[in-house]
Design an enzyme around this catalytic site. Structure first.
Site, short mmCIF file in Angstrom:
data_model
loop_
_atom_site.label_atom_id
_atom_site.label_comp_id
_atom_site.label_asym_id
_atom_site.label_seq_id
_atom_site.Cartn_x
_atom_site.Cartn_y
_atom_site.Cartn_z
N SER A 251 -0.07 -3.51 -3.47
CA SER A 251 -1.49 -3.55 -3.79
C SER A 251 -1.74 -4.34 -5.07
O SER A 251 -1.50 -5.54 -5.12
CB SER A 251 -2.04 -2.12 -3.87
OG SER A 251 -3.43 -2.10 -3.84
N ASP A 274 0.96 -5.22 1.10
CA ASP A 274 -0.48 -5.00 1.19
C ASP A 274 -1.19 -5.43 -0.09
O ASP A 274 -1.95 -4.67 -0.71
CB ASP A 274 -0.78 -3.53 1.49
CG ASP A 274 -1.77 -3.36 2.64
OD1 ASP A 274 -2.07 -4.36 3.32
OD2 ASP A 274 -2.23 -2.24 2.86
N HIS A 332 -3.27 1.60 4.04
CA HIS A 332 -2.83 1.13 2.72
C HIS A 332 -1.79 2.07 2.11
O HIS A 332 -0.89 1.64 1.39
CB HIS A 332 -4.06 1.02 1.81
CG HIS A 332 -3.83 0.19 0.59
ND1 HIS A 332 -3.21 -1.04 0.62
CD2 HIS A 332 -4.16 0.41 -0.73
CE1 HIS A 332 -3.17 -1.55 -0.61
NE2 HIS A 332 -3.73 -0.67 -1.44
#
Length: 407
Positions: A251, A274, A332
């Site tokens: 992330s 991600d 996620h």
């Protein structure tokens, strides 16, 4: 980004705040043990008691022994407070909920276990997501260590999450006192990009500092660890293969990977899980030269974010240097350990679990990562048995992305 939208989460937490949940506490929940040939040890290192220092958890191949102490997954209740601040919910209530859900879990590694001398290990520096901290990706970091890597999971001090930079006690300067740093929310009317861009620059610098510490430890230099752990850091001298170094993150940590690659040529390749590309300057993309692997979830990505990735991985590229795959049925939070630590209904409510079995998803992520690392670090291993995963060739993978891309 790390967790689901905050207003959504606050509503969903309230649904079960006062409920019991036998499924959540069932015996089958827990972070899966690593599958590689090496037992895994871990220890914490902190140098300098200011935000200019470095703080990381090191995972490494260790000497196996029975009854080894496994560390708590959440090292201190202050991390619960940090998660509460990030989610903008009451600290007292959140501590009870999070302690109930996650307080009993252990990391599948032996705390301060002796390092296993067995040739030189390639090195990975790992960067966590927004709102997270150094312990939340132990399923990935421990697996890499079991496969022969030394992994430094950095805890960032950029106010994107809770962290602990202790300071000297003014009455006894030789002793340190705890002074916690928590998540910094946007101020009313504040633009987000300047803050996130400043943070990603600091995060990349912290990854470089962690690598520098490892290089000095490898050289045999005695480094002061202000935490005073039992682990003998001198045993790591000449243990690392400094020609084989990679950077990895999830992330916000995925954006940190790109920034770090741009600033440190010793990182030979990067893996972005991600990735949240928003914090990055436009001009950085042309400056990144190393191989990059984007491993995305099915439910998190959107066209604008994929467009940013496409500046590094063109859709018509047949290059072996830059790759992108998407894991079907994932969300996620399929990359952090949260996904293993909740029962199905709470996991789905909080979007900590997707439709895919979490173990299947993390195995795909780990095996594809190992294959990519072998390919671009020039390792003599058998990880190339998973080369097809880099191309997205699996029933649970999508080559490239599932997102409809803008022209």
């Amino acid at each position: 980004m790390c967790l689901l939208p905050l207003t959504d989460l606050r509503c969903k937490l309230s649904l079960f705040a006062g409920m019991g949940n036998s499924t959540t506490c069932s015996n089958h929940l827990g972070i899966p043990p690593a599958k590689g040939p090496n037992a895994v040890g871990c220890s914490d290192f902190m140098m300098d008691h200011t935000v200019k220092g470095t703080f990381f958890r090191l995972y490494y191949p260790c000497v196996a022994y029975e009854d080894a102490e496994k560390p708590d997954w959440i090292p201190s209740k202050e991390y619960f407070y940090g998660l509460a601040d990030f989610m903008n919910i009451n600290r007292g209530l959140s501590e009870q909920i999070f302690n109930y859900l996650f307080g009993s879990f252990k990391i599948p590694a032996a705390m301060n276990a002796p390092y296993k001398q067995n040739g030189k290990c390639p090195v990975i520096v790992f960067s966590h997501g927004l709102g997270a901290f150094r312990t939340l990706y132990s399923a990935i970091c421990a697996e890499l260590a079991s496969q022969g890597f030394i992994v430094a999971a950095v805890e960032h001090r950029d106010e994107s999450a809770a962290s602990l930079p202790p300071k000297p006690n003014p009455e006894a300067p030789e002793n340190l006192v705890e002074e916690w740093m928590y998540y910094r929310s946007l101020k009313p009317g504040e633009s987000e990009f300047p803050l996130r861009n400043k943070q990603v620059l600091q995060r990349a610098d912290e990854c470089l500092k962690a690598l520098d510490i490892l290089i000095q430890i490898n050289s045999g230099k005695k480094m002061e660890n202000v935490l005073g752990t039992e682990f003998d850091w001198m045993t790591l001298a000449n243990s690392m293969d400094l020609c084989r170094i990679a950077v990895m993150g999830h992330s916000f940590g995925g954006a940190t990977v790109i920034e770090a690659l741009c600033n440190e040529v010793n990182f030979k390749c990067g893996i972005a899980l991600d990735a949240w590309m928003f914090p990055l300057d436009e001009e950085i993309y042309a400056r990144v030269k190393q191989p990059i692997f984007f491993i995305n979830s099915e439910k998190f990505q959107w066209a604008g974010n994929i467009m940013a990735m496409r500046k590094l991985v063109p859709p018509d590229s047949s290059s072996t240097q830059r790759k992108m795959v998407t894991i079907k049925g994932t969300v996620h939070q399929s990359f952090p350990d949260f996904t293993f630590l909740t029962g199905n209904w709470i996991g789905k409510i909080l979007k900590l679990k997707g439709e895919i079995n979490p173990q299947v998803a993390i195995d795909l992520c780990n095996k594809a990562s190992l294959a990519f690392l072998q390919r671009h670090l020039g390792m003599d291993k058998d990880f190339n048995q998973w080369d097809h995963l880099i191309e997205g060739k699996d029933d649970n993978l999508i080559p490239g992305t599932n997102v409809t891309e803008l022209p």
